[in-house]
Design a protein around this motif. Structure first.
Motif, PDB file in Angstrom:
ATOM      1  N   LEU A 195       0.823  -1.214   0.000  1.00 51.23           N
ATOM      2  CA  LEU A 195       0.000   0.000   0.000  1.00 51.23           C
ATOM      3  C   LEU A 195       0.856   1.264   0.000  1.00 51.23           C
ATOM      4  CD1 LEU A 195      -2.710  -1.214   2.554  1.00 51.23           C
ATOM      5  CD2 LEU A 195      -3.044  -0.808   0.108  1.00 51.23           C
ATOM      6  N   SER A 206      -5.358   4.770   7.877  1.00 49.34           N
ATOM      7  CA  SER A 206      -6.384   4.109   7.076  1.00 49.34           C
ATOM      8  C   SER A 206      -5.805   2.918   6.332  1.00 49.34           C
ATOM      9  CB  SER A 206      -6.994   5.100   6.078  1.00 49.34           C
ATOM     10  OG  SER A 206      -7.730   6.101   6.739  1.00 49.34           O
ATOM     11  N   ARG A 207      -4.602   3.072   5.791  1.00 49.53           N
ATOM     12  CA  ARG A 207      -3.975   1.965   5.066  1.00 49.53           C
ATOM     13  C   ARG A 207      -3.573   0.829   6.008  1.00 49.53           C
ATOM     14  NH1 ARG A 207       0.427   5.090   1.579  1.00 49.53           N
ATOM     15  NH2 ARG A 207      -0.128   6.838   2.932  1.00 49.53           N
ATOM     16  N   LEU A 260      -6.670  -1.055   6.773  1.00 45.41           N
ATOM     17  CA  LEU A 260      -7.057  -1.877   5.624  1.00 45.41           C
ATOM     18  C   LEU A 260      -6.197  -3.129   5.564  1.00 45.41           C
ATOM     19  CD1 LEU A 260      -8.535  -2.489   3.008  1.00 45.41           C
ATOM     20  CD2 LEU A 260      -6.960  -0.932   1.823  1.00 45.41           C
ATOM     21  N   ASP A 319     -10.176   5.452   2.536  1.00 38.88           N
ATOM     22  CA  ASP A 319      -9.108   6.093   1.774  1.00 38.88           C
ATOM     23  C   ASP A 319      -8.891   7.542   2.180  1.00 38.88           C
ATOM     24  OD1 ASP A 319     -11.408   7.270   0.738  1.00 38.88           O
ATOM     25  OD2 ASP A 319     -11.446   5.911  -0.976  1.00 38.88           O
ATOM     26  N   VAL A 339      -5.597   9.731   1.615  1.00 41.92           N
ATOM     27  CA  VAL A 339      -4.765   8.947   0.696  1.00 41.92           C
ATOM     28  C   VAL A 339      -4.941   9.516  -0.711  1.00 41.92           C
ATOM     29  CG1 VAL A 339      -4.334   6.657  -0.271  1.00 41.92           C
ATOM     30  CG2 VAL A 339      -5.035   6.888   2.116  1.00 41.92           C
ATOM     31  N   VAL A 376      -4.592   1.047  -2.577  1.00 42.65           N
ATOM     32  CA  VAL A 376      -5.744   0.793  -1.698  1.00 42.65           C
ATOM     33  C   VAL A 376      -6.837   0.087  -2.496  1.00 42.65           C
ATOM     34  CG1 VAL A 376      -7.645   1.879  -0.430  1.00 42.65           C
ATOM     35  CG2 VAL A 376      -5.298   2.640  -0.046  1.00 42.65           C
ATOM     36  N   ARG A 386      -5.875  -3.564  -3.148  1.00 42.53           N
ATOM     37  CA  ARG A 386      -6.015  -4.471  -2.000  1.00 42.53           C
ATOM     38  C   ARG A 386      -7.482  -4.743  -1.688  1.00 42.53           C
ATOM     39  NH1 ARG A 386      -2.437  -7.221  -2.718  1.00 42.53           N
ATOM     40  NH2 ARG A 386      -2.679  -8.218  -0.685  1.00 42.53           N
ATOM     41  N   THR A 438     -16.409   5.862  -1.184  1.00 47.70           N
ATOM     42  CA  THR A 438     -15.137   6.514  -1.491  1.00 47.70           C
ATOM     43  C   THR A 438     -15.341   7.795  -2.288  1.00 47.70           C
ATOM     44  OG1 THR A 438     -12.955   6.200  -2.485  1.00 47.70           O
ATOM     45  CG2 THR A 438     -14.822   5.186  -3.613  1.00 47.70           C
ATOM     46  N   VAL A 475      -9.748   4.359  -6.420  1.00 46.29           N
ATOM     47  CA  VAL A 475     -10.375   3.236  -5.712  1.00 46.29           C
ATOM     48  C   VAL A 475     -11.614   2.776  -6.465  1.00 46.29           C
ATOM     49  CG1 VAL A 475     -11.554   2.542  -3.589  1.00 46.29           C
ATOM     50  CG2 VAL A 475      -9.464   3.910  -3.458  1.00 46.29           C
TER      51      VAL A 475
END
Length: 577
Positions: free
Chosen positions: A397, A455-456, A459, A480, A483, A491, A494, A508, A513
């Motif tokens: 990420l 946030s990452r 995740l 996200d 980000v 992101v 993943r 989002t 994303v």
């Protein structure tokens, strides 16, 4: 898709800006986009209500009497059985959960057509959905939550070790409480022994049986009223069986009249059948009355015996009982009598008995120490695996130098341990930390990461846990946040990888994303500021290009934005090949 549950449809009415809408979701990666304030978050708010979240009358749309949120899940056999045990009805693998909230604050929860407490929806939610929003970033910094996540990752090995520890922990505390009670009662020992012995002796002499008080009262009532019962029974028998005026005679005559017309009118035949049935029922009752009348017999001697037994039971219960229900008292006193011998032995043994129990307590504490140490070992091994797995996800990420670390801190099992070191969940404290670069310091999670990095990390943790904790639906609300750029693409990648194994729903604002979606929905407001059914739309390929272009450029009809949007979508297609 594996044999996991997934959310098929959510229907909403009168929640916030949403007048009425429904959303049919696919098993893979579902993305919700739309401008700020369009109502995306309200869709998740509705879902949280369905899953047993706290009701709030302020969510009810202005001018409406109530809000309604309903979710339809496809569930596997295991979850279906759990739902059925909770009182819900599951048809063809489909479970429907519904929540209504009135403008006055009253709410109702329904699972599979049955009214249930909101707590039941919350319990079912644990098996159906995992929601991750910005609030989760605040929860994860708590040590208790970090230990819970580690234990969830480890799974069955942890559950077995924890169960062994808790059995010994409870055994230790029970015996410790028993010893404490014995020590406190030394001064009252003689009187307690005498009282227990007196009670035991009286109980053995009484020879009471379950339900005896009610049974004795019933027999006394019957023997005391033999003449009244005889008169009543004889009168009833005469009214039924008298050859000239009895009810059986009348019913028999009616049957004979109706038999003449049998088969000529179905309606009359049905009436004749009911009269015949009544005749046989009353005939049976007449025989029972005759039998009962023959059994009635005055027995003064038996009545005196029962009166004496009643007095004996009443005197015993007056002295030893405590409940308003005499027969319930007897049940409780029977249990007391069963344990009286052990209590007398404990009290009679005195200091010698306490010494024996102290030795037994020491042996149990050794077992407890061993179980706690084993629990720590299981957690430590799991922490190492979780650290490595989440770090690898974080590197994917766009955080190539960040290391995720889970440490398990426990007391020195070889040294002097305090009673407070042992809790129901063991002696361990779990802490999650990150290292920003090689040889850098370990910093507590929540303190050493920006909002986007946090946030990452969350995740990455969810992706790893998804492999060991088989929830059917994962929901990410603006995961996200903070980000952008290449990190946003990763992101999305993943999330798409996670959606290969389970359903993922994402709200989002990032086009990077949204481009990875299997199903893309856009939420728009009508000109009057509301969201209706037609304003939540599933996008086709062409519409997706337009929506992602809007997200990129922030304006309509941008040629360059469309080209960039098409490039993002093409990237997703190449990655799936």
């Amino acid at each position: 898709m594996s044999d996991r549950s997934h959310l098929e449809e959510i229907s909403i009415r009168s929640i916030g800006v949403i007048d009425q809408s429904s959303l049919e979701l696919s098993p893979g990666l579902n993305v919700l986009t739309g401008e700020t304030g369009a109502g995306k978050t309200m869709i998740l708010t509705a879902l949280q209500l369905v899953l047993g979240g706290k009701s709030d009358s302020s969510l009810v749309r202005h001018g409406s009497e109530r809000l309604l949120a309903s979710a339809r899940f496809s569930v596997n056999k295991t979850i279906a059985e759990i739902a059925i045990e909770s009182g819900a009805d599951v048809e063809d693998g489909t479970l429907i959960l519904t929540r209504t909230v009135n403008a006055d604050g009253k709410s109702k929860a329904v699972a599979g057509g049955a009214n249930v407490p909101a707590a039941t929806l919350s319990s079912l939610a644990d098996h159906l959905v995992e929601i991750h929003g910005q609030a989760a970033n605040h929860q994860i910094v708590k040590p208790a939550r970090q230990r819970e996540l580690l234990d969830r990752f480890i799974g069955s090995d942890l559950s077995k070790a924890l169960q062994r520890y808790q059995l010994t922990f409870n055994e230790y505390n029970d015996l410790k409480a028993r010893i404490k009670a014995m020590r406190e009662s030394v001064s009252k020992r003689d009187s307690q022994i005498a009282e227990l012995q007196e009670f035991s002796s009286a109980w053995v002499k009484l020879k009471a049986v379950r339900g005896e008080v009610a049974s004795t009262n019933d027999q006394i009532s019957r023997l005391s009223s033999v003449e009244d019962l005889r008169v009543a029974t004889d009168g009833a028998s005469q009214a039924i069986a008298n050859e000239e005026e009895g009810s059986l005679t009348s019913l028999g005559a009616a049957r004979r009249f109706l038999d003449v017309a049998k088969g000529k009118d179905g309606k009359l035949d049905e009436i004749a059948s009911r009269i015949a049935e009544g005749f046989f029922l009353i005939d049976d009752a007449a025989r029972d009355l005759s039998s009962y009348l023959a059994s009635l017999e005055a027995d003064p001697g038996q009545l005196d015996t029962l009166q004496a037994r009643k007095a004996e039971l009443a005197a015993f219960l007056k002295k030893w009982g405590s409940s308003a229900d005499p027969d319930e008292d007897l049940v409780q006193l029977a249990a007391k009598a069963k344990n009286a011998k052990i209590e007398i032995e404990d009290l009679t043994g005195g200091d010698e008995r306490i010494a024996e129990l102290d030795k037994e307590l020491g042996d149990i504490k050794k077992k407890l120490l061993s179980a706690a140490e084993k629990l720590t070992q299981v957690r430590a091994a799991g922490a190492s695996k979780l650290s490595q797995a989440v770090s690898e996800e974080i590197h994917q990420l766009s955080m190539p130098h960040t290391q995720y670390s889970v440490s398990v801190n426990s007391p020195d099992y070889k040294g002097a341990l305090r009673e407070s070191d042992f809790t129901l969940l063991g002696c361990d404290e779990v802490s999650m930390q990150i290292q920003g670069h090689k040889d850098g310091p370990l910093i507590a999670l929540g303190k050493g990461a920006s909002g986007g990095e946090m946030s990452r990390i969350m995740l990455a943790l969810e992706v790893v846990l998804a492999a060991t904790h088989p929830v059917g639906t994962y929901i990410f609300d603006e995961v996200d946040a903070g980000v952008g750029g290449k990190a946003a693409i990763e992101v999305g990648r993943r999330l798409a990888a996670l959606a290969q194994h389970t359903q993922v729903i994402v709200v989002t604002h990032l086009p990077q994303v949204a481009a990875w979606a299997d199903s893309h929905f856009v939420v728009k407001k009508s000109s009057d500021g509301t969201v209706t059914a037609s304003d939540v739309q599933a996008l086709d390929a062409a519409s997706r290009v337009e929506e992602i272009a809007r997200m990129l450029a922030g304006l309509e009809e941008s040629t360059s934005a469309r080209e960039h949007a098409a490039e993002l979508l093409a990237m997703r297609g190449q990655a799936r090949k």
